[in-house]
Design a protein around this motif. Sequence first.
Motif, PDB file in Angstrom:
ATOM      1  N   GLU A   9      19.575  21.973 -21.269  1.00  0.00           N
ATOM      2  CA  GLU A   9      18.745  21.791 -22.454  1.00  0.00           C
ATOM      3  C   GLU A   9      19.599  21.636 -23.711  1.00  0.00           C
ATOM      4  O   GLU A   9      19.291  20.833 -24.586  1.00  0.00           O
ATOM      5  CB  GLU A   9      17.762  22.948 -22.611  1.00  0.00           C
ATOM      6  CG  GLU A   9      16.660  22.984 -21.566  1.00  0.00           C
ATOM      7  CD  GLU A   9      17.089  23.565 -20.216  1.00  0.00           C
ATOM      8  OE1 GLU A   9      18.198  24.142 -20.108  1.00  0.00           O
ATOM      9  OE2 GLU A   9      16.317  23.432 -19.252  1.00  0.00           O
ATOM     10  N   ALA A  12      21.125  18.163 -23.557  1.00  0.00           N
ATOM     11  CA  ALA A  12      20.112  17.142 -23.815  1.00  0.00           C
ATOM     12  C   ALA A  12      19.749  17.072 -25.302  1.00  0.00           C
ATOM     13  O   ALA A  12      19.414  16.004 -25.804  1.00  0.00           O
ATOM     14  CB  ALA A  12      18.870  17.407 -22.979  1.00  0.00           C
ATOM     15  N   ALA A  13      19.835  18.191 -25.998  1.00  0.00           N
ATOM     16  CA  ALA A  13      19.513  18.225 -27.422  1.00  0.00           C
ATOM     17  C   ALA A  13      20.663  17.699 -28.283  1.00  0.00           C
ATOM     18  O   ALA A  13      20.474  17.407 -29.460  1.00  0.00           O
ATOM     19  CB  ALA A  13      19.165  19.651 -27.839  1.00  0.00           C
ATOM     20  N   SER A  14      21.826  17.549 -27.685  1.00  0.00           N
ATOM     21  CA  SER A  14      23.005  17.088 -28.401  1.00  0.00           C
ATOM     22  C   SER A  14      22.905  15.601 -28.736  1.00  0.00           C
ATOM     23  O   SER A  14      22.407  14.801 -27.956  1.00  0.00           O
ATOM     24  CB  SER A  14      24.241  17.326 -27.528  1.00  0.00           C
ATOM     25  OG  SER A  14      25.356  16.631 -28.031  1.00  0.00           O
ATOM     26  N   GLN A  15      23.405  15.228 -29.905  1.00  0.00           N
ATOM     27  CA  GLN A  15      23.437  13.819 -30.290  1.00  0.00           C
ATOM     28  C   GLN A  15      24.299  12.999 -29.342  1.00  0.00           C
ATOM     29  O   GLN A  15      24.068  11.810 -29.160  1.00  0.00           O
ATOM     30  CB  GLN A  15      23.946  13.669 -31.719  1.00  0.00           C
ATOM     31  CG  GLN A  15      22.951  14.091 -32.759  1.00  0.00           C
ATOM     32  CD  GLN A  15      23.451  13.826 -34.170  1.00  0.00           C
ATOM     33  OE1 GLN A  15      24.617  13.516 -34.369  1.00  0.00           O
ATOM     34  NE2 GLN A  15      22.569  13.967 -35.138  1.00  0.00           N
ATOM     35  N   TYR A  17      24.298  12.958 -26.228  1.00  0.00           N
ATOM     36  CA  TYR A  17      23.532  12.507 -25.064  1.00  0.00           C
ATOM     37  C   TYR A  17      22.160  11.979 -25.450  1.00  0.00           C
ATOM     38  O   TYR A  17      21.250  11.921 -24.625  1.00  0.00           O
ATOM     39  CB  TYR A  17      23.399  13.648 -24.046  1.00  0.00           C
ATOM     40  CG  TYR A  17      24.745  14.066 -23.509  1.00  0.00           C
ATOM     41  CD1 TYR A  17      25.399  13.295 -22.568  1.00  0.00           C
ATOM     42  CD2 TYR A  17      25.374  15.213 -23.970  1.00  0.00           C
ATOM     43  CE1 TYR A  17      26.645  13.651 -22.092  1.00  0.00           C
ATOM     44  CE2 TYR A  17      26.618  15.582 -23.503  1.00  0.00           C
ATOM     45  CZ  TYR A  17      27.251  14.798 -22.569  1.00  0.00           C
ATOM     46  OH  TYR A  17      28.483  15.146 -22.100  1.00  0.00           O
ATOM     47  N   GLU A  18      22.024  11.543 -26.687  1.00  0.00           N
ATOM     48  CA  GLU A  18      20.754  11.058 -27.199  1.00  0.00           C
ATOM     49  C   GLU A  18      20.171   9.928 -26.337  1.00  0.00           C
ATOM     50  O   GLU A  18      18.982   9.904 -26.051  1.00  0.00           O
ATOM     51  CB  GLU A  18      20.956  10.565 -28.637  1.00  0.00           C
ATOM     52  CG  GLU A  18      19.715  10.206 -29.373  1.00  0.00           C
ATOM     53  CD  GLU A  18      20.018   9.895 -30.827  1.00  0.00           C
ATOM     54  OE1 GLU A  18      19.167  10.234 -31.658  1.00  0.00           O
ATOM     55  OE2 GLU A  18      21.099   9.332 -31.118  1.00  0.00           O
ATOM     56  N   LYS A  21      19.206  11.476 -22.524  1.00  0.00           N
ATOM     57  CA  LYS A  21      18.536  12.773 -22.476  1.00  0.00           C
ATOM     58  C   LYS A  21      17.694  12.958 -21.213  1.00  0.00           C
ATOM     59  O   LYS A  21      17.849  13.947 -20.501  1.00  0.00           O
ATOM     60  CB  LYS A  21      17.660  12.945 -23.713  1.00  0.00           C
ATOM     61  CG  LYS A  21      16.873  14.227 -23.723  1.00  0.00           C
ATOM     62  CD  LYS A  21      16.001  14.328 -24.950  1.00  0.00           C
ATOM     63  CE  LYS A  21      15.191  15.610 -24.910  1.00  0.00           C
ATOM     64  NZ  LYS A  21      14.396  15.787 -26.101  1.00  0.00           N
ATOM     65  N   ASP A  22      16.806  12.020 -20.916  1.00  0.00           N
ATOM     66  CA  ASP A  22      15.919  12.160 -19.752  1.00  0.00           C
ATOM     67  C   ASP A  22      16.702  12.185 -18.449  1.00  0.00           C
ATOM     68  O   ASP A  22      16.411  12.981 -17.557  1.00  0.00           O
ATOM     69  CB  ASP A  22      14.879  11.047 -19.730  1.00  0.00           C
ATOM     70  CG  ASP A  22      13.885  11.163 -20.874  1.00  0.00           C
ATOM     71  OD1 ASP A  22      13.668  12.296 -21.361  1.00  0.00           O
ATOM     72  OD2 ASP A  22      13.330  10.140 -21.279  1.00  0.00           O
TER      73      ASP A  22
END
Length: 54
Positions: A9, A12-15, A17-18, A21-22
């Motif tokens: 999580e 995934a919230a990191s820029q 891995y923008e 993310k999914d």
Amino acid sequence: MKSAVFTREQLAASQAYEDSKDLLLAVLEEGKTYTKQEAEEALRAYRLGERREK
């Protein structure tokens, strides 16, 4: 020196891995922690169609 570890999580919230993310949430296991290198390797393996059994 130890590498920093993150939950899926947090990654995934990191820029960083923008755009992934999914896929990141689908590939990484809930409840585990990963270094950025481990997350990158998991994404690369998925994209190459490799399955890694642990």
